[in-house]
Design a protein around this motif. Structure first.
Motif, mmCIF file in Angstrom:
data_model
loop_
_atom_site.group_PDB
_atom_site.id
_atom_site.type_symbol
_atom_site.label_atom_id
_atom_site.label_comp_id
_atom_site.label_asym_id
_atom_site.label_seq_id
_atom_site.Cartn_x
_atom_site.Cartn_y
_atom_site.Cartn_z
ATOM 1 N N LEU A 94 0.833 -1.197 0.000
ATOM 2 C CA LEU A 94 0.000 0.000 0.000
ATOM 3 C C LEU A 94 0.864 1.242 0.000
ATOM 4 N N ASP A 95 0.314 2.329 -0.498
ATOM 5 C CA ASP A 95 0.995 3.616 -0.440
ATOM 6 C C ASP A 95 1.192 3.983 1.033
ATOM 7 N N PRO A 96 2.436 4.121 1.487
ATOM 8 C CA PRO A 96 2.668 4.381 2.920
ATOM 9 C C PRO A 96 2.137 5.716 3.401
ATOM 10 N N ARG A 97 1.786 6.607 2.496
ATOM 11 C CA ARG A 97 1.299 7.922 2.918
ATOM 12 C C ARG A 97 -0.071 7.851 3.597
ATOM 13 N N HIS A 98 -0.748 6.713 3.504
ATOM 14 C CA HIS A 98 -2.058 6.612 4.167
ATOM 15 C C HIS A 98 -1.925 6.767 5.682
ATOM 16 N N LEU A 99 -0.746 6.479 6.230
ATOM 17 C CA LEU A 99 -0.537 6.594 7.667
ATOM 18 C C LEU A 99 -0.557 8.038 8.164
ATOM 19 N N GLN A 100 -0.406 8.979 7.251
ATOM 20 C CA GLN A 100 -0.443 10.384 7.662
ATOM 21 C C GLN A 100 -1.811 10.766 8.223
ATOM 22 N N GLN A 101 -2.820 9.951 7.960
ATOM 23 C CA GLN A 101 -4.160 10.198 8.483
ATOM 24 C C GLN A 101 -4.394 9.481 9.813
ATOM 25 N N GLU A 102 -3.317 8.886 10.372
ATOM 26 C CA GLU A 102 -3.419 8.152 11.633
ATOM 27 C C GLU A 102 -2.434 8.753 12.637
ATOM 28 N N PRO A 103 -2.772 9.877 13.258
ATOM 29 C CA PRO A 103 -1.802 10.583 14.117
ATOM 30 C C PRO A 103 -1.350 9.800 15.344
ATOM 31 N N GLY A 104 -2.111 8.806 15.755
ATOM 32 C CA GLY A 104 -1.709 8.001 16.900
ATOM 33 C C GLY A 104 -0.732 6.895 16.546
ATOM 34 N N LYS A 105 -0.421 6.768 15.254
ATOM 35 C CA LYS A 105 0.528 5.763 14.771
ATOM 36 C C LYS A 105 1.832 6.431 14.361
ATOM 37 N N GLY A 106 2.895 5.663 14.402
ATOM 38 C CA GLY A 106 4.187 6.161 13.934
ATOM 39 C C GLY A 106 4.463 5.660 12.537
ATOM 40 N N ALA A 320 4.267 12.797 18.553
ATOM 41 C CA ALA A 320 3.256 12.994 19.589
ATOM 42 C C ALA A 320 2.832 14.450 19.658
ATOM 43 N N GLY A 321 3.807 15.361 19.592
ATOM 44 C CA GLY A 321 3.487 16.782 19.621
ATOM 45 C C GLY A 321 2.662 17.232 18.441
ATOM 46 N N SER A 323 0.400 15.287 17.046
ATOM 47 C CA SER A 323 -0.782 14.430 16.956
ATOM 48 C C SER A 323 -2.083 15.102 17.373
ATOM 49 N N ALA A 324 -1.998 16.104 18.248
ATOM 50 C CA ALA A 324 -3.195 16.735 18.843
ATOM 51 C C ALA A 324 -4.017 15.734 19.642
ATOM 52 N N LEU A 325 -3.376 14.699 20.193
ATOM 53 C CA LEU A 325 -4.064 13.668 20.960
ATOM 54 C C LEU A 325 -3.737 13.812 22.445
ATOM 55 N N PRO A 326 -4.665 14.300 23.252
ATOM 56 C CA PRO A 326 -4.404 14.478 24.688
ATOM 57 C C PRO A 326 -4.036 13.180 25.401
ATOM 58 N N GLU A 327 -4.472 12.044 24.872
ATOM 59 C CA GLU A 327 -4.173 10.778 25.536
ATOM 60 C C GLU A 327 -2.681 10.445 25.542
ATOM 61 N N LEU A 328 -1.896 11.184 24.756
ATOM 62 C CA LEU A 328 -0.452 10.957 24.749
ATOM 63 C C LEU A 328 0.279 11.791 25.803
ATOM 64 N N ILE A 329 -0.448 12.660 26.492
ATOM 65 C CA ILE A 329 0.183 13.529 27.495
ATOM 66 C C ILE A 329 0.889 12.731 28.594
ATOM 67 N N PRO A 330 0.270 11.718 29.200
ATOM 68 C CA PRO A 330 0.963 10.986 30.266
ATOM 69 C C PRO A 330 2.295 10.385 29.826
ATOM 70 N N ALA A 331 2.327 9.797 28.627
ATOM 71 C CA ALA A 331 3.574 9.205 28.142
ATOM 72 C C ALA A 331 4.645 10.268 27.945
ATOM 73 N N CYS A 332 4.251 11.420 27.403
ATOM 74 C CA CYS A 332 5.204 12.511 27.196
ATOM 75 C C CYS A 332 5.683 13.094 28.526
ATOM 76 N N GLN A 333 4.765 13.204 29.479
ATOM 77 C CA GLN A 333 5.128 13.793 30.772
ATOM 78 C C GLN A 333 6.122 12.893 31.508
ATOM 79 N N THR A 334 5.981 11.599 31.375
ATOM 80 C CA THR A 334 6.950 10.679 31.977
ATOM 81 C C THR A 334 8.352 10.920 31.434
ATOM 82 N N LEU A 335 8.442 11.246 30.158
ATOM 83 C CA LEU A 335 9.746 11.406 29.504
ATOM 84 C C LEU A 335 10.421 12.740 29.823
#
Length: 384
Positions: A94-106, A320-321, A323-335
């Motif tokens: 698949l065209d790998p650019r489709h992942l750009q629509q999945e901000p919670g994925k790397g 993560a920054g 992504s606009a996903l607040p659920e990633l805040i805890p993981a970032c805050q740990t780091l």
């Protein structure tokens, strides 16, 4: 008559050895195998010098250090008489650019989702080299990317494809998805014809670059290239470029993916080059939690492992920054407490984009006085 017979015998031997090595290449999974002369890239020294003088190589100091050997294969090995260039297709399903629509994925570059191609190709090239040396009596050396060999210009002169405006090799049969390797030998082999440039007026690859890394067609400034910045570059990433990374955490396939010649490409048929399922759409929360031992285990056999855990997590924090996903805040805050400054600095940046302003300001007031690293302190102050 004896002279004519000698010439005929020499021609037959050359043709036989050339046919032999191409047959061996096909048997071991190389889709392309063609031969080029060592003196086939006379313009390479001037082009390479110009590239380095412009600073486009960034911090890749090995480029100026190996300039002479890189520009002329005969400097690398004075006895070489023929260079055999090999191409192995690694086209994705698949065209790998489709992942750009999945901000919670790397988004990991297609080539790095497989087993490390250096290992796959070099092992097979050594098999070919051993058999070829036994048959020909000639000396051989094999190289896959790590030696100072200008593989793309040599591959173009051998006829595997041409260097597109994105500077990568493009094939009419496999698009922009080719791994390259080479075999240098003292044997005399039949040369193949070069490929011509088929890019025409197309500039899709140039326009697709998220960071505008192409100052002109056929020229790339590594200092703005996401592939270089996520893989080769150590330390902090230019704040002006971070937002353009999106969720690209290792490499960038945009200029390759958009190439119109990919319509002729087929997904890689090699079993050893099929992508690991867990590297196609990895979850950012999982990746952000990787410590060094778990990073090494998870990326065992992958080229990602070579950049190390700290640089990789730095890249994940940029994603993560973005992504606009607040659920990633805890993981970032740990780091923010991570031992590595490059990780702490990017954690600060990610949190500045994810946390509500008042919350981040409170965190900054608490943490800035405790931070001893100048770069990380600068991140706190820039993010306020």
């Amino acid at each position: 008559m004896p002279e004519a017979q000698a010439i005929s015998t020499s021609d037959r031997k050359r043709a036989s050895l050339t046919a032999f090595i191409k047959k061996e290449a096909e048997a071991l999974g190389f889709e392309l195998c063609r031969v080029v002369a060592p003196d086939s890239i006379p313009d390479a020294p001037a082009r390479l010098s110009s590239y380095i003088a412009a600073g486009y190589h960034g911090t890749m100091d090995w480029m100026p250090e190996t300039r002479e050997r890189r520009a002329d294969p005969r400097v690398l090995w004075s006895e070489v008489r023929s260079i055999v260039m090999f191409g192995m297709n690694y086209g994705p399903d698949l065209d790998p650019r489709h992942l750009q629509q999945e901000p919670g994925k790397g988004a990991i570059s297609v080539y790095a989702r497989n087993r490390d191609y250096h290992d796959v190709m070099k092992g097979r090239l050594k098999e070919i080299a051993t058999r070829f040396a036994a048959r020909s009596g000639a000396d051989v050396k094999v190289f896959v990317d790590t030696a100072p060999v200008m593989e793309k210009p040599l591959a173009a002169e051998a006829g595997l494809g041409w260097q597109g405006k994105h500077t990568n090799l493009v094939s009419r049969k496999f698009g922009s998805w080719l791994f390259l390797g080479s075999l240098f030998t003292t044997a005399d082999l039949n040369r193949d014809a070069p490929e011509i440039d088929h890019c025409g007026s197309c500039r899709a690859c140039l326009d697709a670059c998220p960071t505008d890394a192409f100052p002109a067609p056929y020229k790339i400034d590594a200092r703005r290239c996401i592939s270089y910045l996520t893989i080769e570059h150590k330390g902090s990433i230019d704040p002006a470029l971070r937002a353009a990374f999106g969720n690209r955490i290792y490499g960038c396939d945009d200029c390759l993916s958009v190439c119109p010649w990919n319509k002729f490409a087929q997904a890689a048929r090699e079993m050893k080059l099929q992508a690991r399922a867990d590297l196609i759409e990895p979850d950012l929360r999982f990746l952000l939690a990787l410590d060094d031992p778990h990073f090494r285990t998870f990326f065992s056999g992958s080229p990602v492992k070579r950049i190390g855990r700290n640089r990789f997590v730095r890249n994940c924090l940029i994603a993560a920054g973005n992504s606009a996903l607040p659920e990633l805040i805890p993981a970032c805050q740990t780091l923010v407490d991570d031992p590595a400054p490059e990780v702490r600095g990017m954690a600060v940046w990610a949190l500045s984009r994810l946390m509500p302003g008042p919350e981040f300001e409170r965190l900054s007031r608490e943490r800035l006085p405790l931070e001893t690293d100048a770069e990380v302190r600068r991140e706190w102050m820039l993010s306020e």
